[in-house]
Design an enzyme around this catalytic site. Structure first.
Site, PDB file in Angstrom:
ATOM      1  N   HIS A  91      -2.762 -75.642 -33.050  1.00  0.00           N
ATOM      2  CA  HIS A  91      -3.194 -74.154 -32.840  1.00  0.00           C
ATOM      3  C   HIS A  91      -4.497 -74.204 -31.274  1.00  0.00           C
ATOM      4  CE1 HIS A  91      -7.444 -76.886 -33.765  1.00  0.00           C
ATOM      5  NE2 HIS A  91      -6.583 -77.547 -34.349  1.00  0.00           N
ATOM      6  N   ASP A  93      -7.045 -72.572 -30.944  1.00  0.00           N
ATOM      7  CA  ASP A  93      -8.901 -72.005 -31.319  1.00  0.00           C
ATOM      8  C   ASP A  93      -9.973 -73.221 -31.075  1.00  0.00           C
ATOM      9  OD1 ASP A  93      -6.701 -73.052 -33.742  1.00  0.00           O
ATOM     10  OD2 ASP A  93      -9.770 -71.603 -34.691  1.00  0.00           O
ATOM     11  N   ASP A 121      -8.991 -81.714 -29.901  1.00  0.00           N
ATOM     12  CA  ASP A 121      -9.098 -81.170 -30.621  1.00  0.00           C
ATOM     13  C   ASP A 121      -8.395 -79.664 -30.608  1.00  0.00           C
ATOM     14  OD1 ASP A 121      -8.267 -80.061 -33.844  1.00  0.00           O
ATOM     15  OD2 ASP A 121     -10.334 -80.681 -34.450  1.00  0.00           O
ATOM     16  N   GLU A 151      -7.622 -72.004 -36.523  1.00  0.00           N
ATOM     17  CA  GLU A 151      -7.328 -73.280 -37.685  1.00  0.00           C
ATOM     18  C   GLU A 151      -8.154 -74.349 -37.947  1.00  0.00           C
ATOM     19  OE1 GLU A 151      -6.787 -77.483 -38.661  1.00  0.00           O
ATOM     20  OE2 GLU A 151      -8.118 -76.320 -36.984  1.00  0.00           O
ATOM     21  N   GLU A 152      -9.593 -73.677 -37.158  1.00  0.00           N
ATOM     22  CA  GLU A 152     -11.209 -74.207 -37.700  1.00  0.00           C
ATOM     23  C   GLU A 152     -11.966 -73.542 -38.614  1.00  0.00           C
ATOM     24  OE1 GLU A 152     -10.460 -76.722 -36.914  1.00  0.00           O
ATOM     25  OE2 GLU A 152     -10.339 -77.229 -34.762  1.00  0.00           O
ATOM     26  N   GLU A 180      -1.851 -82.617 -33.677  1.00  0.00           N
ATOM     27  CA  GLU A 180      -2.961 -83.248 -33.811  1.00  0.00           C
ATOM     28  C   GLU A 180      -3.512 -83.828 -33.309  1.00  0.00           C
ATOM     29  OE1 GLU A 180      -5.477 -81.074 -35.517  1.00  0.00           O
ATOM     30  OE2 GLU A 180      -4.961 -79.099 -36.764  1.00  0.00           O
ATOM     31  N   HIS A 358     -14.349 -82.022 -33.268  1.00  0.00           N
ATOM     32  CA  HIS A 358     -15.197 -81.486 -33.312  1.00  0.00           C
ATOM     33  C   HIS A 358     -17.135 -82.195 -33.113  1.00  0.00           C
ATOM     34  CE1 HIS A 358     -13.175 -79.624 -37.414  1.00  0.00           C
ATOM     35  NE2 HIS A 358     -12.510 -79.595 -36.189  1.00  0.00           N
TER      36      HIS A 358
END
Lengths: 382, 382
Positions: A91, A93, A121, A151-152, A180, A358
């Protein structure tokens, strides 16, 4: 300010950023520069268009790729007539930026790391995939490269899910690798997740006359007691051991400090091994909480690691030759489960420590960018 | 509309309502009409001025009374040089009106009842007191009649508490009767109340990796277990038996459905017999919840029933001669505890079923208005 420095009006087409996907002076891709460029072009969920445009433009310059687009998801694939097709997906984003961009390349305790939002990430994984997509014009397996949005955030917005609904054929494959962060180890499959609300009822009364009521919060103590006494299983699936978990994640009861509560709700999250179906997981939770009012609020099946699949064998061999680490189970639910639903065995494999995802100080060791790149390159060319 | 019907501008002095406190055709006060008039003149907490003005005006017309005022509290007292002084008190505010005014006089199952906001809590009791204050120009005990504001809201605003701070001498007495609803029975003293927050801590973790955390909600199960296993005491104080209670009234824990909670807070309310001090009550709760982080959030001592006080004997005899019912303990905390703090033994005695207080369909049997009036009249004149 001279006129040549005037920025274009905001409704003018924005120039597409030219990403440094080509080989560096040593003939190999400069993965650090590419990761930094991908991160510095901010793409918080919902604002991925500029980055998707840049990725699409880079892919379109590679004549060996067919390039497709759905919203801000970009798909590129080879058509070499190989006996096997694999997906490499990631992903584009990120979670919101918090003063942690632009990226900074620093050396910490003798280790070179790239710091900043997205480095872990998962733009490190995106950089590796994008570089390989452009670089490998004749892989031994046909490859579908997938770069997707959203995705987030809420799962209903997930770009991979949208592509699966709109164009399931774009994702058809024998095996999938999701980039990931796994600290460059193979993490196979993922646990499923089930949430239930346990509603424990009582009878309200003034707390000065408690004996006229029945305390729902006290009664909920039995729910907590069973959860505390519960021993989560460790389940071997296709050679990997998954740790389960059954936990109260929320509890709420009572309306005022002078009223005996007539309702207490305990929200319980069951993380279950991918060998169990959602229905089996639900039955298990109902058995543990027998006698209580249990309502399922959401559920998602896990994904078997698929490492026993023939298509996985070459992948595992190639990775282990580079990293030396044994495959491990993935605990968190990830989009590999979406591939699993499509019947495509999938694993997580990417640079960056997943526990830093994150975090405001996320950072990726640049050596992991290179080892993940090298492992995937070997697998796709050997 | 003719000019004579034009309402006065809103900033003009409002005419004071003339309450029907005088005797009816049969020579006794019309308690039903007076209760209805008191209720229909709305006085939700904070909006008592019009009613306080009307009560004050009615009292000032009685030459045997000295009338005092503090905010919207009105105090009237005799100065007859009797050997004993008693207080008869009641609050004039109500909880919010909810379509239950004006009052309606109806017969239900053969019983005449007055329905509407305030009929139970506690304008029936106020009507009885106001009628007696005007009627009894030569009671055998000196009487201080207290009508006060802001009882149904934050204790810091309570009008009786304010009078006690501003003019403690206004409340000096040998005995006090508070006209809160007791269904015309004597309810002596009241339990105390103590609230504590029990903070149970854990360690947050992603619920997919629960073993990396420590679940605070599970740990709070032990608090609920102890509360559930607890047997509340029944304590005899001055001849009345008080039932205690120890209850979780609120519980809250967790921040998200995928996070192992690191904090769970259980709010516990202890209702304790008036023979215990607040400090003793706190020590008891700390003993029950030993090992947990207990923080007292608020506390109020109870009030001993005071029925063993000589001044109470005549009161009990007079009431029992009319109602025949034995004195009982009061469980809810009421303003009798404020008198107790001032060293004045106090009881609750008033018309209306206390379990209907604050209910939208509160209603008082009119016979209770008359029996409470008759009992107090006997006590103050015999």
């Amino acid at each position: 300010m001279t006129s040549s420095e005037t920025p274009p009006p905001s409704d003018a087409p924005r120039p597409v950023v030219d990403l440094p996907v080509g080989p560096g002076p040593d003939g190999t891709p400069d993965l650090v520069a590419l990761t930094a460029a991908l991160c510095d072009l901010r793409s918080v969920s919902g604002e991925e268009t500029a980055l998707a445009d840049a990725v699409e433009a880079a892919l379109r310059r590679a004549p060996h790729l067919e390039v497709l687009r759905d919203g801000d998801a970009v798909v590129a694939r080879t058509h070499l007539g190989r006996g096997e097709r694999v997906v490499v997906a990631g992903h584009i984003d990120t979670v919101p930026v918090n003063g942690n961009l632009p990226t900074r390349l620093v050396v910490e305790d003798g280790v070179e790391v790239l710091r900043g939002r997205g480095t872990v990430d998962m733009k490190g994984g995106v950089a590796v995939a994008l570089a390989l997509a452009v670089e490998l014009d004749a892989p031994v397996r046909d490859v579908t490269w997938v770069f997707y949005d959203h995705e987030e955030v809420d799962s209903a917005l997930n770009g991979l899910g949208r592509v699966a609904r709109h164009h399931p054929d774009w994702l058809a494959a024998d095996f999938a690798v999701l980039g990931e962060p796994t600290a460059a180890g193979i993490e196979g499959g993922c646990n499923g997740t089930l949430r239930v609300g346990v509603r424990v009822r009582g009878t309200a009364a003034h707390s000065a006359r408690a004996w006229m009521g029945r305390n729902a919060v006290h009664a909920a103590g039995e729910v907590l007691r069973r959860l505390e006494a519960y021993s989560p299983a460790q389940v071997e699936v296709d050679g990997l051991v998954y740790r389960e978990g059954l936990n109260a994640v929320l509890v709420s009861g009572g309306v005022a400090t002078n009223v005996i509560p007539d309702l207490c709700v305990v929200t319980v999250n069951y993380r279950f091994a991918p060998s169990r179906s959602v229905a089996e997981a639900e039955a298990h939770v109902r058995e543990v909480l027998a006698g209580f009012d249990v309502v399922v609020t959401d559920a998602a099946a896990g994904a078997r690691p698929g490492l026993d699949h023939p298509a996985a064998a070459g992948f595992v061999d190639a990775v282990l030759a580079v990293t030396g680490g044994a495959p491990a189970p993935k605990y968190g639910w990830t989009d590999v489960a979406r591939f699993s639903e499509l019947g495509v065995p999938a694993v997580n494999f990417g640079p960056g420590d997943p526990s830093l995802a994150h975090h405001d100080d996320e950072r990726v060791p640049t050596a992991q960018l290179r080892s993940v790149h090298e492992a995937l390159r070997r697998w796709l060319t050997a």
